[in-house]
Design a protein around this motif. Structure first.
Motif, PDB file in Angstrom:
ATOM      1  N   GLN A  36       0.818  -1.205   0.000  1.00 12.04           N
ATOM      2  CA  GLN A  36       0.000   0.000   0.000  1.00 12.04           C
ATOM      3  C   GLN A  36       0.861   1.269   0.000  1.00 12.04           C
ATOM      4  N   GLY A  37       0.536   2.194  -0.892  1.00 15.01           N
ATOM      5  CA  GLY A  37       1.220   3.475  -0.936  1.00 15.01           C
ATOM      6  C   GLY A  37       2.619   3.434  -1.499  1.00 15.01           C
ATOM      7  N   ALA A  38       2.992   2.331  -2.138  1.00 11.53           N
ATOM      8  CA  ALA A  38       4.350   2.190  -2.684  1.00 11.53           C
ATOM      9  C   ALA A  38       4.314   2.117  -4.204  1.00 11.53           C
ATOM     10  N   TYR A  39       5.436   2.489  -4.803  1.00 11.03           N
ATOM     11  CA  TYR A  39       5.557   2.519  -6.257  1.00 11.03           C
ATOM     12  C   TYR A  39       6.898   1.915  -6.658  1.00 11.03           C
ATOM     13  N   ALA A  40       6.965   1.439  -7.890  1.00 10.20           N
ATOM     14  CA  ALA A  40       8.204   0.869  -8.416  1.00 10.20           C
ATOM     15  C   ALA A  40       8.757   1.757  -9.519  1.00 10.20           C
ATOM     16  N   ASP A  41      10.071   1.909  -9.523  1.00 10.94           N
ATOM     17  CA  ASP A  41      10.788   2.643 -10.554  1.00 10.94           C
ATOM     18  C   ASP A  41      11.933   1.758 -11.024  1.00 10.94           C
ATOM     19  N   GLY A  42      12.604   2.159 -12.099  1.00  8.72           N
ATOM     20  CA  GLY A  42      13.752   1.425 -12.591  1.00  8.72           C
ATOM     21  C   GLY A  42      13.649   1.105 -14.071  1.00  8.72           C
ATOM     22  N   TYR A  43      14.704   0.522 -14.592  1.00  9.68           N
ATOM     23  CA  TYR A  43      14.750   0.202 -16.025  1.00  9.68           C
ATOM     24  C   TYR A  43      13.675  -0.815 -16.398  1.00  9.68           C
ATOM     25  N   ASP A  44      13.490  -1.838 -15.560  1.00 13.99           N
ATOM     26  CA  ASP A  44      12.435  -2.820 -15.825  1.00 13.99           C
ATOM     27  C   ASP A  44      11.067  -2.152 -15.916  1.00 13.99           C
ATOM     28  N   VAL A  45      10.850  -1.158 -15.070  1.00 16.97           N
ATOM     29  CA  VAL A  45       9.562  -0.456 -15.045  1.00 16.97           C
ATOM     30  C   VAL A  45       9.353   0.319 -16.350  1.00 16.97           C
ATOM     31  N   GLN A  46      10.415   0.936 -16.854  1.00 17.69           N
ATOM     32  CA  GLN A  46      10.274   1.682 -18.109  1.00 17.69           C
ATOM     33  C   GLN A  46       9.973   0.739 -19.269  1.00 17.69           C
ATOM     34  N   ILE A  47      10.609  -0.433 -19.269  1.00 18.24           N
ATOM     35  CA  ILE A  47      10.318  -1.451 -20.288  1.00 18.24           C
ATOM     36  C   ILE A  47       8.874  -1.932 -20.141  1.00 18.24           C
ATOM     37  N   ALA A  48       8.424  -2.138 -18.903  1.00 17.41           N
ATOM     38  CA  ALA A  48       7.055  -2.582 -18.646  1.00 17.41           C
ATOM     39  C   ALA A  48       6.046  -1.570 -19.175  1.00 17.41           C
ATOM     40  N   LYS A  49       6.324  -0.293 -18.997  1.00 13.08           N
ATOM     41  CA  LYS A  49       5.423   0.756 -19.483  1.00 13.08           C
ATOM     42  C   LYS A  49       5.273   0.692 -21.007  1.00 13.08           C
ATOM     43  N   ILE A  50       6.408   0.520 -21.689  1.00 13.69           N
ATOM     44  CA  ILE A  50       6.379   0.445 -23.150  1.00 13.69           C
ATOM     45  C   ILE A  50       5.607  -0.777 -23.617  1.00 13.69           C
ATOM     46  N   LEU A  51       5.880  -1.922 -22.992  1.00 11.61           N
ATOM     47  CA  LEU A  51       5.221  -3.165 -23.404  1.00 11.61           C
ATOM     48  C   LEU A  51       3.723  -3.137 -23.111  1.00 11.61           C
ATOM     49  N   CYS A  52       3.355  -2.661 -21.932  1.00  9.67           N
ATOM     50  CA  CYS A  52       1.940  -2.689 -21.557  1.00  9.67           C
ATOM     51  C   CYS A  52       1.111  -1.724 -22.394  1.00  9.67           C
ATOM     52  N   LYS A  53       1.719  -0.645 -22.841  1.00 13.66           N
ATOM     53  CA  LYS A  53       1.023   0.258 -23.763  1.00 13.66           C
ATOM     54  C   LYS A  53       0.676  -0.484 -25.048  1.00 13.66           C
ATOM     55  N   ALA A  54       1.625  -1.276 -25.548  1.00 10.51           N
ATOM     56  CA  ALA A  54       1.381  -2.066 -26.758  1.00 10.51           C
ATOM     57  C   ALA A  54       0.361  -3.172 -26.510  1.00 10.51           C
TER      58      ALA A  54
END
Length: 246
Positions: A36-54
């Protein structure tokens, strides 16, 4: 999975610069679904953002130990593994892997003042006790060292460095692409700079993991990754190195 509203991404959220936990949302983060109330950052997260958009969905992180990720994937608790995981033959028996989204290399850290500090080749570590992270190539690559005393691995990278600083081992493995970050986080450790051709031979890849038999999904993931230029990947990586926690 295509078009799914929420896509659950398994990761440690404790493996900077690939992934780490923060307490505030930003343009770089995704929520951690099980903290709860936590977030993830990092290179994996940026890759995840790109993939999930697709893929037509919103990524959320599911935080757990690295060694439990494959079971969680196959039990349906997560949808994808994006956690700096390498596609090894053993893992490929139960997981479908994408093409690499990152390629890196291995090295050794020793404690400042160590008798091994001036080493220039792996064979200098014959008889040394070397430690790595459990269920990762950071552990298995240790066997490239001739005559090594291969210490039982531990669960996380922070614990690996803690052991080194406490003197329970002579050296630890690490991913060389984050050398400066590890040194900033762990004062008192020193990298070994091997002579050309005298270090670890094995490369380390990072691959997206999905359930076995998800051929259509893997094809879309690989197509999306292919569309991310090396320049864009380098920019994301460098930004994560600058942003990672000290």
């Amino acid at each position: 999975m295509v078009g799914k509203d929420k896509i659950r991404i398994g990761m440690e959220a404790a493996y900077a610069p690939y992934n780490w936990q923060v307490s505030e949302a930003s343009e770089y983060t995704i929520p951690i679904d099980n903290v709860q109330g936590a977030y993830a950052d990092g290179y994996d997260v940026q890759i995840a953002k790109i993939l999930c958009k697709a893929l037509g969905g919103e990524p959320v992180a599911v935080k757990q130990s690295f060694s439990g990720l494959i079971d969680s994937l196959n039990n349906g608790q997560i949808d994808l593994i994006i956690a700096g995981m390498s596609a090894t033959p053993e893992r490929e028996e139960s997981v479908g892997f994408s093409d690499p989204y990152f390629i890196g290399y291995f090295g050794l850290f020793v404690k400042e003042g160590s008798p091994y500090q001036s080493a220039t080749k792996l064979s200098n570590f014959s008889g040394a006790t070397v430690l790595g992270q459990k269920d990762t190539m950071l552990d298995t690559v240790i066997d490239e060292i001739p005559g090594v005393v291969h210490k039982n691995p531990v669960d996380s990278v922070p614990t690996v460095f803690s052991n080194l600083l406490q003197g329970t081992c002579d050296a630890v493995t690490y991913n060389t692409e984050n050398e400066k970050g590890y040194m900033a986080q762990n004062p008192g450790i020193v990298p070994i700079h091997f002579a050309e051709g005298e270090g670890f031979k094995q490369e380390v890849t990072s691959n997206v993991g999905c359930r076995k038999g998800s051929d259509k999904l893997l094809k879309l993931i690989d197509k999306t990754l292919k569309g991310v230029s090396q320049e864009e990947r380098d920019q994301m990586w460098d930004a994560c190195l600058d942003r990672q926690p000290a």
